[in-house]
Write a protein that holds these residues in place. Sequence first.
Motif: not given
Lengths: 154, 574
Positions: A53-54, A60, A56-57
């Motif tokens: 998730s990090n 993006t 992808y953070g």
Amino acid sequence: MDLIQNIDTIIEKYPKSERPNLIPLLQDLQEHQGFLSEEAMVKVGKHLAVPVSNIYGVATFYNQFKFEPSGKYHIKVCRGTACHVLGSSTVLVELEKQLKIKAGSTSRDKMFSLEVVACIGACGLAPVISVNDTFHAKVSAASIKEIIESYKNM
Amino acid sequence: MNFNIEINNKTVEAVQGETILDTLKRNGVKVPTLCHLKGMLPTGACRICIVENETTGKLIPSCSQPVETGMKILTHSPRVNESRKTIIELLLSNHPDDCLYCVRNKNCELQDLAETYQVRERRIRGKKNKHHLDLSGTSIVRDPAKCILCERCVRVCDEVMGVSAIEILYRGSNSVVGTAFNKGLNTSSCINCGQCIMVCPTGALSEKSHFPELIEALKDKKKKVVVQYAPSITVSLAEEFNMKPGEDINGLLNAALRKIGFDNVFDTTFTADLTIMEESAELIQRITENKNLPLITSCCPGWVKYAEEFADDFIPNISSCKSPQQMMGAVIKSYFAQQINTKPEEIYSVSIMPCTAKKFEMQRVEMNRNGINDVDAVLTTREISKLFKLFGIDIKSLEPETADSPMGIRSTAGKLFANTGGVMEAALRTAHFKLTGKELVNFKIPQVRGLDGIKEAKMTIAGIEVGVAVVSGLANAQKLLQEIRNGRKDLHFIEIMACPGGCISGGGQPINSDESILRSRIKAIYAIDHRESIKVSHKNPEIIEIYQNFLEKPLSHKSHELLHTHYEKRDVLK
């Protein structure tokens, strides 16, 4: 299969569990793959011990990272000041209409992809677009159609 | 080093290194905060805590700015108040105007701030982001449209739980809290603990309600609707009805549940006792055989999912016991169904839990026998208080009642399950008796009590030195498990609870539970243990009865069929 091995070889170049390498590694992957696949990001997460998730953070957050492969013809639309003054917003609208895709995505037949850039550095040619590495100067909504047709028939 | 600063024209003492907010709090001056989380590093993301420094003429965020000598702080000057109001108006500029329909109506920090700063019109209109509701999870609903990007959920998920299922994605005005690849929560590593809901200032995070199904079941005359409630509910529900935090309303809860129309009311604490019987037998067996040690508890579905995702090397260590909720579900649809001559499929089994992960647990495939779920619906503490309000029940006016037999009597050991360290204490009391034939002197094990994230104790039972550890907050579990991976061998039994403090601070409990409230709940549980006489699970007469009439003995064939389960490695985006 080739693609998968390629991801692994790139990742292996970087030391394990070292988070500071995240951005260079993502850049390296994008350079060789053309984009960041989910599979690649999951593998990066495992390698660097960073939650996906990090990753992808981070990915993006930056404009430089793309999440789908570019089309055969990658179109960049300049939205810098000079181009804007001379109507690049209508050029972009026309391109999205003609290609039936939104900026930042790739057409289903993988022929065209569309990207908005801040300034190409060719203000004298405004409004300007580039298709792969070819520049098209002083484009208008009307000329866009012809340009796209010419690439479709190539 | 201490020095003086001025706050609102009054000289106060400040401590070198602390933030302005710390100084303000110590001196009883209140400034609003949104992104601030006690005990964690400040992010300064929301700016609502700004104060004016008269010395420099600057507005500064009090949560992240350290105190300096010579500061003259104004906390509520007209300039500060105006700026705070503008910040709130900006937050509201792309916020949905649907307070009336919102799950957090009247319990929302943004709403409270808008009221305090008297926002009466929409002065600033922002482009609204289009965000989809994320209904994919079993326990938690995400509504990013209501999110104000304070990041509290992201930080709790990462720093307290060590899960990092959610993160801030994209940039600037496109920022949104999302999962990896912005897919549904069900693809993420979310363990459903609900701690994100507990810290969310708005309605962006809430539990998935089982209300509609329950209302339908209560209407159905052919269904026998039975209910169980967790040990911690009786000491936390009172707060929802403006009673003193920590007040034990067990009797009133029984009465209120009957008034709503539940046919039978059982106390999950009974199956907590049952868990202790099975788990202590398992502990003794593993210590005797020196196999799969340390034994790790399995009551917490948040921890269990975490282990399946992040620590599958410890799956053999986890107790095979189902959680008390699932044990109760299983015995209701077998033992109890038999007693009242009813088919299990005609029973609708509801549980009231302090926990959102229990909504996930009840849907696990392992919790279903022959197409029949052990438990059919799970309500949180928050949901049950809403149900009472919906049915017009004035809980304070009721006469206390007792829970139904044959699963209504409990020991206080089972009650301890509410607190971190409780399962450990209860299990050791019974294990001690089974191994030595004597009860533990005093019954108390003070080393495993209290709010510390990791607690350890050594006890000599029947000549064996037993090492135990109690962990709450999964980031702490990560640390301890790593020690064991690195070769630590002195531990025999570990209790792990996902939520910091255990079930009394579970993700289904009333919102805005500060530490003093948690402490009063903990105290209430220990007071019950101190006051009542059945202090060990093996002395619970109904536990003795269920083994005599139905289960035979701990770890019997029947027990294994009904009360035990297994776990599997899970592949998620992590």
